[in-house]
Write a protein that holds these residues in place. Structure first.
Motif, PDB file in Angstrom:
ATOM      1  N   PHE A 545       0.842  -1.189   0.000  1.00 30.70           N
ATOM      2  CA  PHE A 545       0.000   0.000   0.000  1.00 30.70           C
ATOM      3  C   PHE A 545       0.879   1.242   0.000  1.00 30.70           C
ATOM      4  CE2 PHE A 545      -2.028  -3.384   2.369  1.00 30.70           C
ATOM      5  CZ  PHE A 545      -3.305  -3.446   1.815  1.00 30.70           C
ATOM      6  N   ILE A 546       0.448   2.285  -0.735  1.00 30.91           N
ATOM      7  CA  ILE A 546       1.079   3.595  -0.623  1.00 30.91           C
ATOM      8  C   ILE A 546       0.033   4.559  -0.069  1.00 30.91           C
ATOM      9  CG2 ILE A 546       2.711   3.220  -2.501  1.00 30.91           C
ATOM     10  CD1 ILE A 546       0.895   4.952  -4.270  1.00 30.91           C
ATOM     11  N   THR A 547       0.465   5.770   0.271  1.00 29.19           N
ATOM     12  CA  THR A 547      -0.433   6.746   0.876  1.00 29.19           C
ATOM     13  C   THR A 547      -1.660   6.994  -0.016  1.00 29.19           C
ATOM     14  OG1 THR A 547       1.476   7.810   1.854  1.00 29.19           O
ATOM     15  CG2 THR A 547      -0.561   9.081   1.818  1.00 29.19           C
ATOM     16  N   PRO A 553      -8.589  -4.410  -3.711  1.00 34.08           N
ATOM     17  CA  PRO A 553     -10.014  -4.781  -3.878  1.00 34.08           C
ATOM     18  C   PRO A 553     -10.844  -4.599  -2.608  1.00 34.08           C
ATOM     19  CG  PRO A 553      -8.576  -6.728  -3.983  1.00 34.08           C
ATOM     20  CD  PRO A 553      -7.697  -5.524  -4.070  1.00 34.08           C
ATOM     21  N   GLU A 554     -10.217  -4.604  -1.432  1.00 34.83           N
ATOM     22  CA  GLU A 554     -10.954  -4.423  -0.173  1.00 34.83           C
ATOM     23  C   GLU A 554     -10.594  -3.090   0.482  1.00 34.83           C
ATOM     24  OE1 GLU A 554     -11.273  -7.913   2.389  1.00 34.83           O
ATOM     25  OE2 GLU A 554     -10.302  -9.092   0.809  1.00 34.83           O
ATOM     26  N   ALA A 561     -11.648   0.489   8.865  1.00 34.41           N
ATOM     27  CA  ALA A 561     -10.917   0.015  10.054  1.00 34.41           C
ATOM     28  C   ALA A 561      -9.825   1.003  10.449  1.00 34.41           C
ATOM     29  CB  ALA A 561     -10.318  -1.360   9.770  1.00 34.41           C
ATOM     30  N   LEU A 562      -9.120   1.584   9.432  1.00 35.58           N
ATOM     31  CA  LEU A 562      -8.029   2.525   9.708  1.00 35.58           C
ATOM     32  C   LEU A 562      -8.554   3.799  10.347  1.00 35.58           C
ATOM     33  CD1 LEU A 562      -5.015   3.228   9.388  1.00 35.58           C
ATOM     34  CD2 LEU A 562      -5.543   4.126   7.134  1.00 35.58           C
ATOM     35  N   ASN A 563      -9.677   4.338   9.834  1.00 34.82           N
ATOM     36  CA  ASN A 563     -10.260   5.560  10.407  1.00 34.82           C
ATOM     37  C   ASN A 563     -10.728   5.338  11.839  1.00 34.82           C
ATOM     38  OD1 ASN A 563      -9.796   7.000   8.062  1.00 34.82           O
ATOM     39  ND2 ASN A 563     -11.808   6.496   7.178  1.00 34.82           N
ATOM     40  N   SER A 564     -11.304   4.168  12.088  1.00 33.34           N
ATOM     41  CA  SER A 564     -11.738   3.828  13.453  1.00 33.34           C
ATOM     42  C   SER A 564     -10.542   3.802  14.401  1.00 33.34           C
ATOM     43  CB  SER A 564     -12.447   2.475  13.430  1.00 33.34           C
ATOM     44  OG  SER A 564     -12.715   2.034  14.741  1.00 33.34           O
ATOM     45  N   LEU A 565      -9.452   3.203  13.933  1.00 28.97           N
ATOM     46  CA  LEU A 565      -8.240   3.114  14.759  1.00 28.97           C
ATOM     47  C   LEU A 565      -7.637   4.497  15.008  1.00 28.97           C
ATOM     48  CD1 LEU A 565      -6.178   1.193  16.125  1.00 28.97           C
ATOM     49  CD2 LEU A 565      -4.992   1.050  13.934  1.00 28.97           C
ATOM     50  N   THR A 566      -7.601   5.343  13.962  1.00 31.22           N
ATOM     51  CA  THR A 566      -7.043   6.695  14.087  1.00 31.22           C
ATOM     52  C   THR A 566      -7.864   7.528  15.074  1.00 31.22           C
ATOM     53  OG1 THR A 566      -6.307   6.570  11.787  1.00 31.22           O
ATOM     54  CG2 THR A 566      -6.334   8.748  12.795  1.00 31.22           C
ATOM     55  N   THR A 567      -9.201   7.381  15.013  1.00 30.81           N
ATOM     56  CA  THR A 567     -10.075   8.119  15.937  1.00 30.81           C
ATOM     57  C   THR A 567      -9.792   7.733  17.376  1.00 30.81           C
ATOM     58  OG1 THR A 567     -11.799   8.189  14.229  1.00 30.81           O
ATOM     59  CG2 THR A 567     -12.496   8.614  16.499  1.00 30.81           C
ATOM     60  N   ARG A 568      -9.622   6.443  17.604  1.00 33.45           N
ATOM     61  CA  ARG A 568      -9.315   5.976  18.968  1.00 33.45           C
ATOM     62  C   ARG A 568      -7.980   6.533  19.443  1.00 33.45           C
ATOM     63  NH1 ARG A 568     -11.568   1.144  20.679  1.00 33.45           N
ATOM     64  NH2 ARG A 568     -10.397   1.571  22.613  1.00 33.45           N
ATOM     65  N   LEU A 569      -6.987   6.568  18.536  1.00 29.17           N
ATOM     66  CA  LEU A 569      -5.662   7.085  18.904  1.00 29.17           C
ATOM     67  C   LEU A 569      -5.731   8.580  19.247  1.00 29.17           C
ATOM     68  CD1 LEU A 569      -3.441   5.310  16.212  1.00 29.17           C
ATOM     69  CD2 LEU A 569      -3.201   5.041  18.671  1.00 29.17           C
TER      70      LEU A 569
END
Length: 578
Positions: A545-547, A553-554, A561-569
């Motif tokens: 993956f790049i920025t 495909p997913e 999932a990444l946005n959820s994790l960033t919000t928690r952080l």
């Protein structure tokens, strides 16, 4: 043999012609013992033709030493060699590396007036080229009245193999001027020269000529073109040639895999390797040593283990073959892969099973432990390396000092830098000073690191100053960072890392106006940050993956999932860097 018996009973063996014919027959049937028996039984009737037959017979059967012995015997009995003797004898000298005998023959050729004979001269040129006697080869080549394309090719390859690429290209250009049409062997000879010299335009011209002559249909020419484009960093052209090849051999796959790795496309390297296996082509040692670095760079441990398993099944790098240099190299490659993938237990297992360890083997273990933060283990390996009477080199101390840096062993790191020259005979380089400055910076000793950067006997380069700048960011020392960044910009103003580090330093302490100024300066200077890249290895392969990458495909599920994790952080005060 029946004919031989008939000749004996009928009395037909009373002429040199019949003896020579028998010697030829036995030689070409790989029956040299019978050929020698015939020769010895009728030695009194043997003339130059019989000697020529027995000498060429020995050469044909890979017995160059015996052929030379019969040549000396011929000279001893007073039979004068002719123009048919010398090509075989010169080839025999080439096979057994008899340089002095070749020079004697060269002198004899002048005495007999045969120095201008095309066949003798060609044999002499080929042998001189094999021995690396370029001046003698050039001298004979220039004197020959007729030179065919094979001889021109030999001169091109001879200069190329001795690293004299300008002369190789000079010979190639002369071919055109003298009306010699290059053949496919000329093309495969000159393309590696152009590849080494990175002469892309000339390489393209040769490619066009090869297409015009229909040479590209040959596998060897296509392989050479792939190699040339790869070394000239034109991976797209190399891939295009590879894909249109009707027939691909092991060299084709090795070439494109190596090109992919050299251009940093490690994900592509592994995909090509999987395609190669799917096509039924069996990898060899060259394939393995080209693919393992891709596993190392992608930290693709599962792929690396599969390759190691394939090697074990095929008996490559086994302990029983420990005197084989290829096995040593491939074991080092496997060890390096495990070390860079973080599996030091596997690296250690390979290391202990190696019967013949070179400096590189020890260096890989030192570097591996150092990268994983096992500083004491790295120093222990270094100590055992010295006890094994293995002399450390420049790379060894990069590993040792890097290990001290990552493990916070500041005292030991200082001592090693001091003792490198006096105790171990290794002159410190800019890389060693960079490791020590990084070590001091990580330990918070920023003033000492800055002082070393100013006073070290080698002028500091941008990498040194960026290491110090990174330490300033780590410890939030803005004042020193302002001084250091000026040094970096003096040497390398266009490097995105300088801007990113300073932006992150200002961001940490809340000076957001300066952050905006830096971003504005980046736009003004047209400096772009290299997109971040990450990857993960799963059972179905490596996912890269790049920025802001949306090609997976997913991708939608991944970003949720990444946005959820960033919000928690961010709830815990996390602030993303530039």
């Amino acid at each position: 043999m029946q004919l031989h018996s008939y000749m004996v009973t009928s009395g037909f063996l009373n002429s040199p012609l019949s003896i020579t014919s028998l010697i030829n027959m036995y030689s070409k049937c790989n029956q040299m013992e019978d050929a020698v028996l015939v020769f010895n039984n009728y030695a009194h009737d043997c003339n130059v033709f019989a000697y020529n037959a027995i000498i060429s017979g020995f050469l044909l059967n890979g017995l160059a030493d015996d052929g030379l012995e019969f040549y000396k015997r011929m000279r001893w009995v007073g039979i004068m060699p002719d123009k048919f003797t010398f090509p075989s004898v010169i080839k025999a000298c080439c096979d057994v590396v008899e340089v002095l005998e070749v020079r004697k023959i060269h002198g004899l050729l002048f005495k007999l007036g045969l120095e201008l004979d095309v066949f003798v001269g060609s044999a002499l040129v080929h042998t001189c080229l094999k021995f690396g006697l370029m001046e003698e080869a050039q001298e004979v080549f220039e004197e020959l009245p007729m030179r065919d394309v094979v001889l021109w090719n030999a001169m091109v390859n001879g200069y190329a193999q001795t690293g004299r690429f300008d002369e190789a290209l000079g010979i190639f250009r002369r071919m055109g001027k003298e009306g010699i049409v290059p053949n496919r062997f000329t093309v495969t000879g000159v393309l590696p020269v152009l590849a080494f010299m990175e002469e892309l335009n000339n390489g393209r011209a040769i490619h066009g000529f090869a297409m015009k002559m229909g040479y590209v249909s040959g596998v060897a020419v296509s392989n050479a073109l792939i190699d040339m484009y790869g070394k000239c960093r034109c991976i797209g052209h190399a891939q295009e040639i590879f894909e249109i090849m009707d027939e691909k051999d092991i060299f084709s796959w090795n070439s494109i895999i190596a090109v992919s790795g050299q251009c940093g496309d490690y994900d592509g390297t592994l995909r090509l390797f999987d395609r190669m296996l799917g096509s039924g082509v069996r990898p060899d040692l060259i394939t393995v040593t080209a693919v393992l670095p891709a596993c190392s760079n992608l930290v693709a441990l599962m792929h690396g283990r599969q390759i190691h398993g394939y090697m074990i099944v095929n008996g490559w790098g086994m302990e029983g073959n420990n005197k084989n240099t290829d096995d040593q190299l491939v074991n080092n490659a496997v060890m390096d892969m495990y070390a860079k993938c973080g599996s030091m237990r596997d690296a250690q297992s390979v290391f202990y099973k190696m019967g013949n360890k070179d400096v590189a083997s020890w260096n890989i273990m030192v570097m591996g432990y150092g990268m994983q933060g096992y500083g004491n283990e790295a120093l222990d390996v270094f100590s055992r390396m010295c006890n094994a009477q293995m002399k450390p080199d420049v790379v060894t101390f990069i590993g040792v000092l890097s290990a001290c840096s990552h493990a916070g062993l500041v005292k030991q790191g200082r001592e090693f830098l001091t003792l490198m020259k006096s105790k171990y005979g290794v002159d410190p380089t800019i890389e060693h000073y960079t490791c020590v400055i990084d070590m001091l910076g990580r330990a918070g000793q920023l003033e000492e690191a800055y002082k070393l950067a100013q006073t070290m006997p080698i002028e500091a380069n941008p990498v040194v100053w960026r290491a110090l700048l990174a330490a300033c960011r780590l410890h939030g020392n803005v004042d020193l960072a302002d001084i250091v960044v000026r040094q970096v910009f003096k040497l390398e103003s266009g490097h995105c890392g300088n801007y990113v580090l300073m932006s992150n330093i200002y961001g940490v302490i809340g000076r957001y106006e300066e952050v905006l100024d830096i971003r504005h300066a980046m736009r003004q200077q047209n400096v772009r940050k290299t997109p971040g890249c990450s990857w993960i290895e799963l059972k179905n392969g490596v996912h890269t993956f790049i920025t802001r990458d949306m090609t997976h495909p997913e991708a939608n599920l991944i970003y949720v999932a990444l946005n959820s994790l960033t919000t928690r952080l961010q709830e815990y005060g996390y602030m993303p860097d530039l």
